[in-house]
Design an enzyme around this catalytic site. Structure first.
Site, PDB file in Angstrom:
ATOM      1  N   SER A  21     -59.396  37.923 -49.626  1.00 15.67           N
ATOM      2  CA  SER A  21     -58.626  36.792 -50.146  1.00 15.67           C
ATOM      3  C   SER A  21     -59.229  36.252 -51.449  1.00 15.67           C
ATOM      4  CB  SER A  21     -58.610  35.684 -49.085  1.00 15.67           C
ATOM      5  OG  SER A  21     -57.991  34.539 -49.591  1.00 15.67           O
ATOM      6  N   LYS A  43     -54.522  34.966 -51.557  1.00 19.30           N
ATOM      7  CA  LYS A  43     -55.422  33.842 -51.830  1.00 19.30           C
ATOM      8  C   LYS A  43     -55.183  32.708 -50.833  1.00 19.30           C
ATOM      9  CE  LYS A  43     -57.963  30.948 -54.358  1.00 19.30           C
ATOM     10  NZ  LYS A  43     -59.431  31.122 -54.363  1.00 19.30           N
ATOM     11  N   ASN A  67     -69.148  32.100 -57.411  1.00 22.96           N
ATOM     12  CA  ASN A  67     -67.915  31.409 -57.772  1.00 22.96           C
ATOM     13  C   ASN A  67     -67.795  30.107 -57.008  1.00 22.96           C
ATOM     14  OD1 ASN A  67     -65.283  31.221 -55.932  1.00 22.96           O
ATOM     15  ND2 ASN A  67     -66.489  32.983 -55.223  1.00 22.96           N
ATOM     16  N   ALA A  68     -67.177  29.160 -57.691  1.00 21.72           N
ATOM     17  CA  ALA A  68     -66.822  27.894 -57.034  1.00 21.72           C
ATOM     18  C   ALA A  68     -65.431  27.544 -57.542  1.00 21.72           C
ATOM     19  CB  ALA A  68     -67.827  26.808 -57.373  1.00 21.72           C
ATOM     20  N   GLY A  70     -62.816  26.748 -55.631  1.00 17.55           N
ATOM     21  CA  GLY A  70     -62.437  25.500 -54.947  1.00 17.55           C
ATOM     22  C   GLY A  70     -61.058  25.489 -54.326  1.00 17.55           C
ATOM     23  N   CYS A 128     -64.204  26.790 -44.817  1.00 22.07           N
ATOM     24  CA  CYS A 128     -63.986  25.645 -45.706  1.00 22.07           C
ATOM     25  C   CYS A 128     -64.471  24.358 -45.028  1.00 22.07           C
ATOM     26  CB  CYS A 128     -62.499  25.541 -46.019  1.00 22.07           C
ATOM     27  SG  CYS A 128     -61.494  25.621 -44.548  1.00 22.07           S
ATOM     28  N   THR A 191     -68.365  34.142 -48.588  1.00 24.69           N
ATOM     29  CA  THR A 191     -69.512  34.215 -49.512  1.00 24.69           C
ATOM     30  C   THR A 191     -70.718  33.439 -48.979  1.00 24.69           C
ATOM     31  OG1 THR A 191     -68.532  32.328 -50.629  1.00 24.69           O
ATOM     32  CG2 THR A 191     -68.128  34.481 -51.603  1.00 24.69           C
ATOM     33  N   GLY A 241     -67.867  42.192 -47.804  1.00 21.69           N
ATOM     34  CA  GLY A 241     -69.031  41.731 -48.570  1.00 21.69           C
ATOM     35  C   GLY A 241     -69.682  42.884 -49.299  1.00 21.69           C
ATOM     36  N   THR A 264     -65.101  41.320 -54.798  1.00 21.01           N
ATOM     37  CA  THR A 264     -65.618  41.308 -56.167  1.00 21.01           C
ATOM     38  C   THR A 264     -65.398  42.636 -56.901  1.00 21.01           C
ATOM     39  OG1 THR A 264     -67.235  39.683 -55.470  1.00 21.01           O
ATOM     40  CG2 THR A 264     -67.745  40.880 -57.487  1.00 21.01           C
TER      41      THR A 264
HETATM   42  C1  FMN Z   1     -63.329  34.602 -57.270  1.00 17.52           C
HETATM   43  C2  FMN Z   1     -63.333  34.587 -55.768  1.00 17.52           C
HETATM   44  C3  FMN Z   1     -62.370  33.838 -55.086  1.00 17.52           C
HETATM   45  C4  FMN Z   1     -62.368  33.817 -53.697  1.00 17.52           C
HETATM   46  N1  FMN Z   1     -61.399  33.097 -53.038  1.00 17.52           N
HETATM   47  C5  FMN Z   1     -61.366  33.118 -51.681  1.00 17.52           C
HETATM   48  C6  FMN Z   1     -60.335  32.469 -50.978  1.00 17.52           C
HETATM   49  O1  FMN Z   1     -59.426  31.865 -51.550  1.00 17.52           O
HETATM   50  N2  FMN Z   1     -60.363  32.527 -49.621  1.00 17.52           N
HETATM   51  C7  FMN Z   1     -61.318  33.210 -48.922  1.00 17.52           C
HETATM   52  O2  FMN Z   1     -61.279  33.247 -47.682  1.00 17.52           O
HETATM   53  N3  FMN Z   1     -62.308  33.862 -49.574  1.00 17.52           N
HETATM   54  C8  FMN Z   1     -62.334  33.832 -50.922  1.00 17.52           C
HETATM   55  N4  FMN Z   1     -63.313  34.521 -51.580  1.00 17.52           N
HETATM   56  C9  FMN Z   1     -64.305  35.294 -50.807  1.00 17.52           C
HETATM   57  C10 FMN Z   1     -63.881  36.754 -50.701  1.00 17.52           C
HETATM   58  O3  FMN Z   1     -62.649  36.873 -50.040  1.00 17.52           O
HETATM   59  C11 FMN Z   1     -64.942  37.586 -49.938  1.00 17.52           C
HETATM   60  O4  FMN Z   1     -65.055  37.075 -48.634  1.00 17.52           O
HETATM   61  C12 FMN Z   1     -66.302  37.523 -50.604  1.00 17.52           C
HETATM   62  O5  FMN Z   1     -66.173  37.548 -52.017  1.00 17.52           O
HETATM   63  C13 FMN Z   1     -67.226  38.657 -50.161  1.00 17.52           C
HETATM   64  O6  FMN Z   1     -66.685  39.904 -50.480  1.00 17.52           O
HETATM   65  P1  FMN Z   1     -67.110  40.730 -51.833  1.00 17.52           P
HETATM   66  O7  FMN Z   1     -68.605  40.757 -51.881  1.00 17.52           O
HETATM   67  O8  FMN Z   1     -66.462  42.062 -51.663  1.00 17.52           O
HETATM   68  O9  FMN Z   1     -66.532  39.949 -52.985  1.00 17.52           O
HETATM   69  C14 FMN Z   1     -63.341  34.548 -52.964  1.00 17.52           C
HETATM   70  C15 FMN Z   1     -64.309  35.306 -53.662  1.00 17.52           C
HETATM   71  C16 FMN Z   1     -64.310  35.337 -55.038  1.00 17.52           C
HETATM   72  C17 FMN Z   1     -65.348  36.164 -55.753  1.00 17.52           C
END
Ligand code: FMN
Length: 312
Positions: A21, A43, A67-68, A70, A128, A191, A241, A264
Site C-alpha cells: 500500500s 494506498k 517516509n512520513a 502521513g 496507524c 515500516t 519489507g 520501495t
Molecule cells: C512512500 C510510502 C508510502 C507508504 N504508504 C503506506 C500506506 O498508505 N499504507 C500502508 O499500510 N503502508 C504504507 N507504506 C508502507 C509500505 O506499504 C510497506 O509496508 C513498507 O514500505 C515496507 O515494504 P518495502 O520495504 O518493500 O517498502 C508506505 C511506504 C512508503 C515507502
C-alpha cells in the site's frame, strides 16, 4: 509450467506478488500490466479527507528510505466513486487499505465497503495511531489489536487482512490476537520508526521529524518476524519489507509467507513486480517446483551447531 497460484484463506490469487500500500499509483499502469498481479493493494484511505504531513516527506538512505507521508486521503466517497471503478477494468482483485482513529470508526468504514462491488478484500492498516490509546498504533499491543480486529470482523464479510507494525516488541502475540479475533491473514508488515538528521543544517531530514524506514535494509527484521509468527499462526502471512529480487521473495516464502508485497522497490525499478512474476516462473522451472505454495514455511531450520553456525 509451474503453478504460481496461492490461497489466502480461501481467497485465490494467480500469483503471490502484489504492491505494498502507498508505493504505486495508476501511472504505474503505463509500465506494467496490472492484470498480471496477484492482487492490487491501494494506498490507505480514511473515511474523511485528510491532508498529509509537512514536507519534506521522504528521504533516501543507504539501502533504505524514510517516509512520513502521513496518509493524505480523499475520503471514502472518492474511493468508491473514482478509485474502485478505475481498478475494475483489471482482472487482479482489488484490496482496499483502510485506516481510522478508533475501532468504531474502523468498523464503520469497513461496513461502508462491504457492499461495494469491485472490492475483493480489506486490508486494515492498524499500524496507524489509535487516538484512544494516546496515539500509539493499534498493532503495538495485543489488546488494542483484539479490540479493532473484533470490531472490523463484525462489520465486514469481505476477506480481512490486518497489516501489523514491526515497531511492537511482541509481534507474535499481536499477530495471534488478530487471528483469534477473525483476521483472514496478517501482513507483516509496515515500516520501522526511524529518524535522520541533516548534519549541515542540523535539522531532521523529514518535516514530521520521524518516519517509517523501508527498503532492503529492513528485510532481515521482517523475515525474522514472519518466521516467528509462522510457528504460531494458522492463518496465512503476507510478507512485506525490502523485497527487490526473486531471491527475496523465495526467502519470504520459506520463512512462512503465503504471498508478498513489494513497496520501495517500485520506486527504484518500476517494472519490478512484473519482473518478479516472470522470475518466479523461471525459478520454479529451474528447481522443479510444481507449485509455488510448496515453498511456504519450507525453511530447513534444524538447530545449527555452534561450529556450523559460525561464518568464519
Ligand atoms: C512512500 C510510502 C508510502 C507508504 N504508504 C503506506 C500506506 O498508505 N499504507 C500502508 O499500510 N503502508 C504504507 N507504506 C508502507 C509500505 O506499504 C510497506 O509496508 C513498507 O514500505 C515496507 O515494504 P518495502 O520495504 O518493500 O517498502 C508506505 C511506504 C512508503 C515507502
Amino acid at each position: 509450467m509451474s503453478d504460481l497460484s496461492v490461497n489466502i484463506n480461501g481467497f485465490k490469487l494467480q500469483n503471490p506478488i502484489m504492491p505494498a500500500s502507498g508505493t504505486f499509483d495508476t501511472a504505474l499502469g503505463n509500465l506494467i500490466d496490472f492484470n498480471q498481479l496477484g492482487a492490487i493493494v491501494t494506498k490507505t484511505f480514511t473515511a474523511d479527507k485528510r491532508a498529509g504531513n509537512p514536507t519534506p516527506r521522504a528521504c533516501e538512505l543507504p539501502n533504505a528510505m524514510l517516509n512520513a507521508i502521513g496518509i493524505p486521503s480523499k475520503g471514502v466517497n472518492h474511493y468508491i466513486t473514482e478509485t474502485v471503478p478505475y481498478y475494475q477494468q483489471f482482472s487482479a482483485p482489488l484490496v482496499a487499505s483502510i485506516s481510522a482513529n478508533t475501532a468504531v470508526d474502523f468498523a464503520h468504514l469497513a461496513k461502508q465497503l462491504d457492499a461495494v462491488k469491485g472490492i475483493a478484500a480489506i486490508e486494515a492498516n492498524i499500524s496507524c495511531p489509535n487516538i484512544e490509546e494516546d496515539g500509539k498504533a493499534f498493532a503495538m499491543q495485543a489488546d488494542s489489536t483484539a479490540k479493532v480486529v473484533k470490531a472490523l470482523r463484525a462489520a465486514t464479510k469481505l476477506p480481512l487482512w490486518v497489516k501489523l507494525t514491526p515497531n511492537t516488541g511482541d509481534i507474535v502475540s499481536v499477530a495471534k490476537m488478530a487471528e483469534v479475533e477473525g483476521a483472514d491473514a496478517v501482513v507483516i508488515g509496515n515500516t520501522l520508526l526511524g529518524m535522520a538528521i541533516d548534519i549541515t543544517t542540523r535539522r531532521p531530514k523529514l518535516g514530521n521529524i520521524m518516519g517509517g524506514l523501508s527498503g532492503p535494509a529492513i528485510k532481515p527484521i521482517m523475515i525474522r518476524m514472519v518466521y516467528q509468527c509462522y510457528k504460531h499462526l494458522s492463518i496465512p502471512i503476507i510478507g512485506c519489507g525490502g523485497i527487490s529480487s526473486v531471491d527475496d521473495v523465495v526467502e519470504y516464502l520459506l520463512a512462512g509467507s503465503t504471498a508478498v508485497q513489494v513497496g520501495t522497490a517500485n520506486f527504484v525499478e518500476p517494472t519490478i513486480m512484473a519482473n518478479l512474476i516472470s522470475g518466479l516462473e523461471k525459478y520454479c522451472d529451474n528447481y522443479n517446483i510444481s507449485r509455488i505454495a510448496e515453498l511456504t514455511g519450507a525453511i530447513v531450520d534444524e538447530k545449527c551447531t555452534p561450529f556450523t553456525a559460525l561464518p568464519y
